[in-house]
Every structure is written in structure tokens, then in C-alpha cells.
Design a protein around this motif. Structure first.
Motif, short mmCIF file in Angstrom:
data_model
loop_
_atom_site.label_atom_id
_atom_site.label_comp_id
_atom_site.label_asym_id
_atom_site.label_seq_id
_atom_site.Cartn_x
_atom_site.Cartn_y
_atom_site.Cartn_z
N LYS A 117 5.88 -7.19 -6.72
CA LYS A 117 4.87 -8.12 -6.22
C LYS A 117 5.14 -8.49 -4.77
CE LYS A 117 2.74 -12.55 -7.43
NZ LYS A 117 2.77 -13.67 -8.40
N ARG A 118 6.41 -8.72 -4.46
CA ARG A 118 6.79 -9.05 -3.08
C ARG A 118 6.53 -7.87 -2.16
NH1 ARG A 118 11.89 -8.36 -1.10
NH2 ARG A 118 12.74 -8.36 -3.22
N LEU A 119 6.82 -6.66 -2.64
CA LEU A 119 6.56 -5.48 -1.83
C LEU A 119 5.08 -5.34 -1.50
CD1 LEU A 119 8.83 -2.67 -3.28
CD2 LEU A 119 8.91 -3.66 -1.00
N ALA A 120 4.24 -5.58 -2.51
CA ALA A 120 2.81 -5.47 -2.30
C ALA A 120 2.34 -6.43 -1.21
CB ALA A 120 2.07 -5.73 -3.60
N ASP A 121 2.93 -7.62 -1.16
CA ASP A 121 2.56 -8.60 -0.16
C ASP A 121 3.06 -8.21 1.23
OD1 ASP A 121 1.36 -10.15 -2.10
OD2 ASP A 121 3.11 -11.43 -2.41
N GLU A 122 4.19 -7.53 1.29
CA GLU A 122 4.83 -7.25 2.58
C GLU A 122 4.44 -5.90 3.19
OE1 GLU A 122 8.96 -7.60 1.71
OE2 GLU A 122 8.97 -9.78 1.78
N LEU A 123 3.91 -5.01 2.39
CA LEU A 123 3.66 -3.66 2.87
C LEU A 123 2.81 -3.57 4.15
CD1 LEU A 123 3.17 -1.52 -0.35
CD2 LEU A 123 4.89 -1.24 1.42
N PRO A 124 1.76 -4.38 4.29
CA PRO A 124 0.94 -4.22 5.50
C PRO A 124 1.69 -4.46 6.80
CG PRO A 124 -0.26 -5.45 3.82
CD PRO A 124 1.15 -5.34 3.34
N ASP A 125 2.79 -5.20 6.76
CA ASP A 125 3.49 -5.56 7.99
C ASP A 125 4.86 -4.90 8.14
OD1 ASP A 125 1.41 -7.35 8.70
OD2 ASP A 125 2.25 -8.84 7.33
N CYS A 126 5.18 -3.94 7.28
CA CYS A 126 6.52 -3.36 7.37
C CYS A 126 6.45 -1.88 7.08
CB CYS A 126 7.48 -4.05 6.39
SG CYS A 126 7.16 -3.64 4.66
N GLY A 127 7.57 -1.22 7.29
CA GLY A 127 7.69 0.18 6.92
C GLY A 127 7.47 1.13 8.07
N LYS A 128 7.95 2.33 7.90
CA LYS A 128 7.77 3.38 8.88
C LYS A 128 7.83 4.73 8.18
CE LYS A 128 11.20 4.66 11.45
NZ LYS A 128 12.28 4.72 12.46
N ARG A 129 7.39 5.75 8.86
CA ARG A 129 7.48 7.10 8.35
C ARG A 129 8.77 7.74 8.86
NH1 ARG A 129 3.89 9.86 11.07
NH2 ARG A 129 3.49 11.55 9.60
N TYR A 130 9.28 8.72 8.10
CA TYR A 130 10.53 9.39 8.45
C TYR A 130 10.30 10.91 8.45
CZ TYR A 130 12.98 4.97 7.85
OH TYR A 130 13.41 3.65 7.98
N PRO A 131 9.68 11.42 9.51
CA PRO A 131 9.38 12.86 9.56
C PRO A 131 10.61 13.74 9.44
CG PRO A 131 8.15 11.67 11.26
CD PRO A 131 9.14 10.70 10.68
N ASP A 132 11.74 13.34 10.04
CA ASP A 132 12.94 14.17 9.95
C ASP A 132 13.43 14.27 8.51
OD1 ASP A 132 12.89 14.61 12.66
OD2 ASP A 132 14.36 13.07 13.15
N SER A 133 13.36 13.16 7.79
CA SER A 133 13.78 13.18 6.39
C SER A 133 12.83 14.04 5.57
CB SER A 133 13.81 11.75 5.84
OG SER A 133 14.72 10.95 6.55
N TRP A 134 11.54 13.90 5.84
CA TRP A 134 10.55 14.73 5.13
C TRP A 134 10.81 16.20 5.38
CZ3 TRP A 134 6.93 14.88 1.50
CH2 TRP A 134 5.99 15.91 1.53
#
Length: 336
Positions: A117-134
Motif C-alpha cells: 500500500k505504501r509503495l502504491a502511494d509512493e510510486l509516482p514520485d520515486c524510482g528509476k530505470r536500470y538499463p545496464d541491469s536489464w
């Protein structure tokens, strides 16, 4: 044994297109969830719709109304597992099938209340993509890095354990990650012999950095979401000697055989010691080809061990890349 603790944040998916539902665990014809059969009519929209984090409470409520042996419950559980990156389904017994099903649903409910539930609230303002890991697992021949974002914590630990063999040759390996802002450790211990009665050999990955830890964790998440990227992975290799009857595990010394080989993963645990992520898939679904060989990995070994193998190789596998160095540590309690 080092205590296991803590991932604080790991994010899931952001929408690639504003008008499409947020989802992960799918690529082209491959997906981690079941689909309704063509001749069935779902009784609930959640069964027929693609997974997304904001659908999680609705899925949970619907799951509670189902019997554990219904075809709809199989689909809903596969979607709960995909969305949460957690597998709480277990293996119900004939005597306690319904009770085990309800226990699994309760564990997903707990995951949602304390974390999702906390993640759902925070997702719009956080996170990044990791192309090298992909690219580490996908390679240039596959699609570009997914649009959904991942949020990697600065503090976490996890453990991956390998065991194979029986009687005269038992091999064990335990790999433990401890990651903090002020320092990171990656250590392993292993032994092989008669009932593994030999003393453990201890090693650590020299100069294990926070950036390496982030790369590992983001790679694991992409691997969990896309197990089919390992469909062509060669887990085993022919044994170059006649000393051992079975093939060996690629990327490990020759003693790492395939006889009764299996991997245990602690999952990623939160600061409260409870699971944040623990799904280690080795099968998936394909709309065009559901044959076993096309939609599963070798045996029951999932994707996490493969990521560890490739990012932190044994010196016998990739000497130039390996940074494992021997360290002098006491034997674990109760061990020789």
C-alpha cells in the motif's frame, strides 16, 4: 549465521503509456500469470484484466470468495504472485487444502498492509530505470529496458544457498549480501565432500560497492519479472573428467554437480524481518507454446542463482572477472 534483514523499498511499475494499466511480468506472448480459457466466462473483472498494483486489494477480496481448487483461484493467485513479486502459495496438502489457501491469501494481505500500500502511494514520485541491469540478462537482441521503474533501497540483506549431491559427495554453498550506505559486504562459504563433513571455506567479494549492490538487486527484479530471458541459459556443462558421473553446474567448480541440486533463497526481507520479495520463478506461460520445455528452466532452480553466478562468478569460471578472496572466519555454530 549472519542475521537477515532488510529491504526498505523496491518499486514496481510505472506506466509506459498514460492510458494503459500499470503491469509487469509480461513480454510479448510470455507472462507470469494464467489467462482464462477461451471457452470460459470470468465471474469477475480481475480474472480477465492484466495485473496492476492498484488492483491488488480487489484481487485479494475476490480471492477470499473462491475455493482453492477453482480455475479462477489459480488465475488470481498467479496474478497476486506477479504483482507482489512474492510467492506465498506454498504446496497445500490434501488434508489442509482450503486452510493453506486461506493462509496464503492472509500472507498477501499482510504484505499489502505493511508494504504494498505504501509503495502504491509512493510510486509516482520515486524510482528509476536500470538499463545496464536489464541488458545484463536481456542482451541487445531483446526489447529495450522496460519503462516501469524500480526503487532500490540503500540497506538490505539476503541469502542464496546451493546444495547438491548425496552420500560421498555433498556440495554446499551459502552466499550472503549485507548492504548499507556506510559499507557493503558480499561473503560466501562452501564445502564439498563426504556428507559435507569438511570445514567451510570462506571468501568475500573484494571491494563490494553500493553501486554493485544496486545493480544486483535491480537485475534480480528484472529477472523475476521476465524469467523467459533465461530460457536459453545453460545451467549445466559436461563434466570434463571421468571422476564425476553427473554434469556440473556451469560457473562453479567441478564438484558442483547436478545430482539432487537445488537452491534456497531467503528472499528480500524488510526491517521487520518479513518478506518483501521472494518469488524465484522457473516457469511461465506462453500464448503460442505451452510445452514444458519451452516455458520452464532446468529443474527447480530459478533465476536468482543464475544472476549471482553471472555477476559474481567463481574464479574457475571467469578468472579475470572474479574478485572472491579467501578470508579466515570461524566455522558456523554446530559445524566442523
Amino acid at each position: 549465521m549472519r542475521p537477515l534483514a532488510c529491504v526498505t523499498y523496491i518499486a514496481f511499475t510505472l506506466c509506459a503509456h498514460a492510458n494503459e494499466p500499470v503491469r509487469w511480468g509480461q513480454s510479448a506472448d510470455n507472462s507470469k500469470w494464467d489467462e482464462p480459457l477461451s471457452y470460459t466466462k470470468p465471474n469477475h473483472a480481475c480474472v480477465d484484466s492484466p495485473p496492476s498494483l492498484n488492483k491488488f486489494p480487489e484481487l485479494l477480496n475476490f480471492a477470499r470468495t473462491l475455493g482453492p481448487s477453482s480455475w479462477e483461484s489459480v488465475i488470481v493467485v498467479s496474478k497476486l504472485r506477479t504483482i507482489s513479486r512474492c510467492d506465498f502459495s506454498g504446496t497445500p496438502t490434501a488434508e489442509s487444502f482450503d486452510a493453506d489457501y486461506q493462509t496464503s491469501i492472509a500472507k498477501w494481505q499482510d504484505w499489502w498492509q505493511r508494504y504494498g500500500k505504501r509503495l502504491a502511494d509512493e510510486l509516482p514520485d520515486c524510482g528509476k530505470r536500470y538499463p545496464d541491469s536489464w541488458n545484463t540478462i536481456a542482451g541487445p537482441q531483446h526489447a529495450a529496458c522496460p519503462e516501469y521503474q524500480i526503487r532500490i533501497p540503500d540497506v538490505w540483506t539476503t541469502r542464496v544457498s546451493f546444495r547438491s549431491g548425496d552420500y560421498t559427495t555433498v556440495t554446499e554453498e551459502v552466499i550472503e549480501f549485507t548492504v548499507r550506505k556506510d559499507g557493503c559486504e558480499l561473503r560466501r562459504r562452501f564445502r564439498s565432500g563426504w556428507f559435507a563433513d569438511k570445514s567451510w571455506i570462506h571468501e568475500e567479494w573484494k571491494n563490494f560497492s553500493l553501486d554493485e549492490a544496486k545493480r544486483f538487486l535491480s537485475t534480480v527484479i528484472y529477472a523475476i519479472d521476465n524469467p523467459w530471458l533465461f530460457a536459453d541459459d545453460e545451467l549445466t556443462a559436461p563434466n570434463p573428467t571421468k571422476k564425476y558421473q553427473f554434469p556440473i553446474i556451469r560457473g562453479r567448480p567441478m564438484e558442483w554437480g547436478t545430482y539432487y541440486a537445488h537452491v534456497d533463497w531467503s528472499g528480500i526481507l524488510g526491517t521487520d524481518g518479513k518478506v518483501i520479495i521472494n518469488d524465484d520463478p522457473h516457469t511461465w506461460h506462453n500464448e503460442e507454446d505451452n510445452s514444458f520445455d519451452a516455458t520452464s528452466l532446468d529443474g527447480s532452480i530459478g533465476v536468482v542463482f543464475r544472476v549471482v553466478r553471472d555477476l559474481f562468478p567463481d574464479s574457475s569460471f571467469r578468472p579475470a572477472m572474479s574478485r572472491w578472496v579467501r578470508v579466515d572466519l570461524p566455522q558456523p555454530d554446530g559445524e566442523p
